[in-house]
Design an enzyme around this catalytic site. Structure first.
Site, PDB file in Angstrom:
ATOM      1  N   HIS A 153     -11.988  30.480 -70.777  1.00 42.00           N
ATOM      2  CA  HIS A 153     -11.697  31.899 -70.978  1.00 42.00           C
ATOM      3  C   HIS A 153     -12.954  32.538 -71.551  1.00 42.00           C
ATOM      4  CE1 HIS A 153      -8.967  35.344 -71.408  1.00 42.00           C
ATOM      5  NE2 HIS A 153      -9.853  35.683 -72.317  1.00 42.00           N
ATOM      6  N   CYS A 154     -13.502  33.511 -70.834  1.00 38.24           N
ATOM      7  CA  CYS A 154     -14.814  34.067 -71.215  1.00 38.24           C
ATOM      8  C   CYS A 154     -14.644  35.413 -71.905  1.00 38.24           C
ATOM      9  CB  CYS A 154     -15.681  34.210 -69.968  1.00 38.24           C
ATOM     10  SG  CYS A 154     -17.302  34.900 -70.315  1.00 38.24           S
ATOM     11  N   VAL A 155     -15.105  35.506 -73.158  1.00 39.84           N
ATOM     12  CA  VAL A 155     -14.970  36.770 -73.886  1.00 39.84           C
ATOM     13  C   VAL A 155     -15.888  37.857 -73.306  1.00 39.84           C
ATOM     14  CG1 VAL A 155     -14.139  35.908 -76.110  1.00 39.84           C
ATOM     15  CG2 VAL A 155     -16.575  35.903 -75.648  1.00 39.84           C
TER      16      VAL A 155
END
Ligand code: ZN
Ligand code: ZN
Length: 307
Positions: A153-155
């Protein structure tokens, strides 16, 4: 408890919007410094200055278009969810299927006895989503759902990186690396001038902006380069970030089909689409991995070869 979870999700969504604004802020600052403050004006100075501007400005703009196209493709593309009512093929169904389908799903009897194959064939179930998990699928606690071939999950993109947007994410890294490198190199003479010359052109505001932009782009170029190298080695081995962490105990990786096939499973076979965040219709039809539900494994390939 439910109320707290709801508030947590709301906070994350708000943080997401802030990060997109932050990314666009860095892009805008860089655009202002490179185009409006430094290389735009020097286009009209004549001689070597104009020539350099004619080189830097088109390169900067074309990389910026590719960077933003890739970025918003990762942000806006659904990484891949499990279709409703999806369930794995059971042993009974396998038994009833014809021999070709059986070999496609099962490999050979010999292969299915191997430990690493058993691992990928075991039925997985997500308790939180209350549904079966296709191979390589993982539950993301931030998104609150299962993601097909979840990488992480990429911020920075406020989204999960999974089966449908992993290529776009890699292109985003690639163009960010190129753009920040071009910006770093083109601002280097201005940066050196800070420490060597007494008088340099520009208002204190543009000088400060140039200084900050150089430092930011240099830092991004270095960190993105490391990240890009790591992901290229993962693509070469047909591994996601999660799998790379998990497979420490598995001696052989059953999805590793050799570098070129591994690459095609992410980027497709059509070279015209390798550098843009899109796939050809034919690749989407022909390559099962791009649908996110089925992934060919090594024993299957061997089983399909004539003995
Ligand atoms: Zn789930
Ligand atoms: Zn997620």
């Amino acid at each position: 408890m439910a109320w707290n979870v709801f508030k947590f999700c709301t906070a994350l969504r708000a943080l997401g919007s802030v990060i997109i604004v932050f990314v666009l802020g860095i892009v805008s600052l860089t655009y202002y410094v490179v185009v409006l403050a430094d290389y735009g004006p020097s286009l009209f100075l004549g001689g070597l200055d104009s020539l350099l501007s004619l080189l830097v400005l088109p390169l900067f703009h074309s990389l910026l278009v590719m960077l933003l196209w890739s970025y918003f493709s990762v942000v806006l593309t659904d990484p891949g969810g499990v279709p409703p009512n999806w369930r794995p093929v059971t042993d009974e169904e396998r038994g009833e299927a014809d021999s070709l389908v059986e070999s496609e799903y099962n490999g050979s009897d010999l292969a299915s006895n191997r430990l690493d194959d058993l691992d990928h064939q075991r039925v997985r179930f997500c308790q939180k989503c209350n549904q079966f998990k296709p191979p390589r699928c993982h539950h993301c606690s931030v998104c609150g759902r299962c993601i097909l071939k979840m990488d992480h999950h990429c911020v920075w993109v406020v989204n999960c990186v999974g089966a449908f947007n992993y290529k776009y994410f890699l292109l985003f890294l690639f163009y960010t690396f190129l753009e920040t490198t071009v910006v770093t190199l083109s601002l280097l003479p201005y940066f050196i001038a800070f420490f060597t010359e007494g008088e340099i052109p520009g208002t204190p505001g543009t000088l400060a902006a140039t200084f900050i932009t150089f430092i930011l782009n240099f830092a991004f170029a270095l960190s993105v380069m490391g990240f890009l190298i790591m992901h290229l080695s993962l693509v070469g081995a047909n591994t996601t970030t999660i799998e790379a962490y998990e497979k420490k105990t598995t001696p052989k990786w059953h999805y590793d089909l050799g570098r070129s096939i591994n690459f095609e499973q992410v980027f497709g076979t059509d070279k015209r689409y390798w550098f843009i965040p899109a796939y050809s219709e034919e690749d989407l039809r022909r390559i099962p991995a791009l649908q996110g539900l089925e992934y060919p494994t090594k024993p299957e390939l061997n089983a399909l070869r004539p003995l």
